[in-house]
Design a protein around this motif. Sequence first.
Motif, short mmCIF file in Angstrom:
data_model
loop_
_atom_site.label_atom_id
_atom_site.label_comp_id
_atom_site.label_asym_id
_atom_site.label_seq_id
_atom_site.Cartn_x
_atom_site.Cartn_y
_atom_site.Cartn_z
N HIS A 170 -7.31 -0.14 8.31
CA HIS A 170 -7.27 -0.26 9.77
C HIS A 170 -8.65 -0.05 10.37
CE1 HIS A 170 -2.70 0.59 9.87
NE2 HIS A 170 -2.97 -0.69 9.77
N THR A 171 -9.38 0.92 9.84
CA THR A 171 -10.73 1.17 10.34
C THR A 171 -11.59 -0.06 10.15
OG1 THR A 171 -10.42 3.43 9.60
CG2 THR A 171 -12.65 2.80 10.24
N ILE A 172 -11.48 -0.68 8.98
CA ILE A 172 -12.28 -1.88 8.72
C ILE A 172 -11.92 -2.98 9.71
CG2 ILE A 172 -12.65 -3.75 7.07
CD1 ILE A 172 -12.72 -1.81 4.90
N ILE B 235 -17.31 -6.30 16.17
CA ILE B 235 -18.60 -6.97 15.98
C ILE B 235 -18.77 -8.05 17.05
CG2 ILE B 235 -20.00 -8.36 14.43
CD1 ILE B 235 -18.46 -7.20 12.10
N PRO B 236 -19.89 -8.04 17.78
CA PRO B 236 -20.12 -9.10 18.77
C PRO B 236 -20.20 -10.44 18.05
CG PRO B 236 -21.69 -7.31 19.04
CD PRO B 236 -20.97 -7.06 17.75
N CYS C 248 0.83 -1.19 0.00
CA CYS C 248 0.00 0.00 0.00
C CYS C 248 0.87 1.25 0.00
CB CYS C 248 -0.89 -0.02 1.23
SG CYS C 248 -2.00 1.36 1.32
N ARG C 249 0.67 2.12 -0.96
CA ARG C 249 1.50 3.32 -1.08
C ARG C 249 0.72 4.59 -0.71
NH1 ARG C 249 4.36 1.87 0.38
NH2 ARG C 249 5.84 0.32 -0.20
N SER C 250 -0.45 4.41 -0.10
CA SER C 250 -1.22 5.60 0.25
C SER C 250 -1.64 5.49 1.70
CB SER C 250 -2.43 5.70 -0.68
OG SER C 250 -3.59 5.97 0.05
N SER C 251 -1.32 6.51 2.48
CA SER C 251 -1.63 6.42 3.90
C SER C 251 -3.14 6.49 4.12
CB SER C 251 -0.91 7.51 4.68
OG SER C 251 -0.89 8.71 3.98
N TRP C 252 -3.84 7.08 3.15
CA TRP C 252 -5.29 7.14 3.27
C TRP C 252 -5.90 5.74 3.24
CZ3 TRP C 252 -9.00 5.30 -0.04
CH2 TRP C 252 -10.33 5.66 0.26
N PHE C 253 -5.46 4.93 2.29
CA PHE C 253 -6.03 3.59 2.13
C PHE C 253 -5.64 2.71 3.32
CE2 PHE C 253 -6.62 -0.56 -0.05
CZ PHE C 253 -7.96 -0.40 -0.33
N GLU C 254 -4.44 2.95 3.82
CA GLU C 254 -3.96 2.20 4.98
C GLU C 254 -4.88 2.44 6.18
OE1 GLU C 254 0.30 2.64 5.49
OE2 GLU C 254 -0.04 2.52 7.64
#
Lengths: 277, 249
Positions: free
Chosen positions: A101-103, A110-111, A91-97
Motif C-alpha cells: 500500500h505504501t508503494i 509522483i508528479p 498475501c498472508r502477512s499484514s506487514w507486506f500488505e
Amino acid sequence: MHTRARITKAWAYISFTLTVAVIAFLFIYVFTSGFSVISWQFITDVPRGSVLGSEGGIWPAIVGSVWFTLTALILGGIPAVATAVYVVYCCRSSWFEKFIHTIMQSIAGIPSIVLGLFSYSLLVRTLGFGRCILSGGIALAIMILPFIETRTEKAMRELPKETIFESYALGCSRLYTILHIVFPAIKGELVSGLILGGCFAMGATAPLIFTGGVAFASVPNTVMEPAMALPLHLYLLLAQGTSMPQAYGTAFVLMLIVLVTNIIATFYSRRKKRRWK
Amino acid sequence: MEIIMKIDGLSAYYDGKIAVDSVSLEIPKNRISAIIGPSGCGKSTLLRCMNRMIEEEMDTKVEGSVYLEGKDIASIPKDELRRKIGMVFQSPAPFPFSIYKNMTYAPKYYGIRGKDRLNALVIEKLKMAGLYDEVKDELNKSALKLSGGQQQRLCIARTLSIEPDVLLLDEPCSALDLGSTAAIEKMLTDLKELYTIVIVTHNLAQAKRIGDYTAFLYNGKLIEWAPKDSFFSSPSKEETKAFLSGMYG
Ligand SMILES: Nc1ncnc2c1ncn2[C@@H]1O[C@H](COP(=O)(O)OP(=O)(O)OP(=O)(O)O)[C@@H](O)[C@H]1O
Ligand SMILES: [Mg+2]
C-alpha cells in the motif's frame, strides 16, 4: 444550535452550487467555443496549414490518444489487477500488505512530469526504445496503476470474506475462486475502474512530452512509432499560439470522449451492481 | 470403535494470541461428536484447524498435528483434504449466484459434468438438507434472496455436494426455528451412517440429543471429552459441572 445547523446547511448548498456551476460553465464554455470548428472534416482530416495545425483536423491525434491509452491500460491494468488479487487473496502477512500500500501511495504521489522524465531517461535513452507510443504508454501505465489497483482492491474487499472462504472450504483453488466468484462479482467496478483509468491516461500531457508524443505524425501503425495525442496537441496549439478555435475544437473532442466514456462506465458499473442486490 | 481423525497437541494462535491450547482428541468414525463451550473459547478455531482453513486467515500459527486416517493433514493437498472434510460455517454465506449454481459450483470444480448428473446431485443434496420442497420451483432464484435459515440449509446442501467423509458443522442451527432444527438433527442422525460429523453447538440440549461424544472446550483448552452419557450424567471436571449447570456461557 439551530442557527449553526442552518449555517452549515447553507454553506453546503453554496459549495455544491458553486462546484456545479464552475463545472457547468467550463463545459458550456468549451463546448460553445469549440462547436464552431467542429465538423466531420475536423475529426477525420490531418492537421494542415502554413503553421501546421492552424487548419485541417485532428484525426492522427485522436488515433494516437487511443493508442497511448490502450497501451497504458494493458501495461498498467494487468499488473494493477494482479497486485490487487495478490494483496487481497494471496498475501498472508499484514506487514507486506502495508508495504505494498505504501508503494502504491508513493507511485500515486509522483508528479506526472517526473514519470515522463523517468521514462525518457530509462526507456527512450538508455534502453534505446526511442520516442514511441510504448515509452509514453509505460509512463502513463505507471501513472494509472495505483488508481486501478486501489479501485479494484476496494471492490474486492467489499465482497464478504466469508463467501471467498466458503469456496476455499469446498476445496476450490484460489484461481477457480477468483475466476468464478470474484471477477463476476466485481466485473462492473473492474470495467469502470479501467475506463476511468483510461480517461485519466487520455487526459495526461506531461508524461508524453519527452517520451512519445510529437507535434505532428501520421496515424501510427505500431507501438514503436511516435504519435500525436489530443492533450499534447491542445497544449502545443495554445503554447505556440497557432489557433484558438482549433484548440477549443480539440478540447471539445477530448472532453467529449472522456465524458462519454465516463458516463458509460458509471452506467455499466451501476447496472452490474444492481443485479445481485 | 474406529478413529477417523486424531488431533495431537494442537495449538493455534492469531497474532501471537493463543486461541486453541494443546488440544488432543480422537474423532470416532461414523459418530456425531459435539463440541460445546462458552463463546470465544476456540470452538470455531479448532474446526478451522481440522481442514486447514486456519491457514487462510492472516497472521496465524498452528502447532501440533491433525491426522486423517493416520495421515498428517499437513501433507495432504488442501483441495483433496477439504473435499474429504467438508465444513459449514457459523454464518452462512451463499455465493452471489442462483441456488442451482451454488449447488453445482464445487461439483463442477471436481470435474462432474453433464446436465442430468448435476441435476440429480442438486436435487438429492437439497432434499438431504431439507430445502428442496421450498425452492424446487425457483432453483434459478438468487441465493441471496433466501431467508437466513434457508441460506443455512443451502450451505449445508452445498457442502454435501462434494460428498465429504467428515462433516464439520459450526452452529448449523443458529438461524433456524424448532421445526427446521429438528429436521437438520434428523438429517444428521441419518447421515452418520455415511459420514463422520463434528458439530459445534451452543445448544446443550442439541448436543445431548444428537451427539455420541461430547467435548467441552474452555479458554482454548479441552477440559473434558467423553461419550455423551457419562459426559452429561457424571462429568469428571469441576469446570464441566459448572458449565452444565449454566454458570458460564
Ligand atoms: N480471524 C481472527 N483473528 C483474530 N482473532 C480471532 C480470529 N478468529 C477468532 N479469534 C479469536 O480467537 C478466540 C477463539 O475464537 P473462536 O472463533 O474459535 O471462538 P468460538 O468458540 O467459535 O466462539 P463463538 O461461540 O462465539 O463462535 C477468540 O478469542 C477470538 O477473539
Ligand atoms: Mg465460533
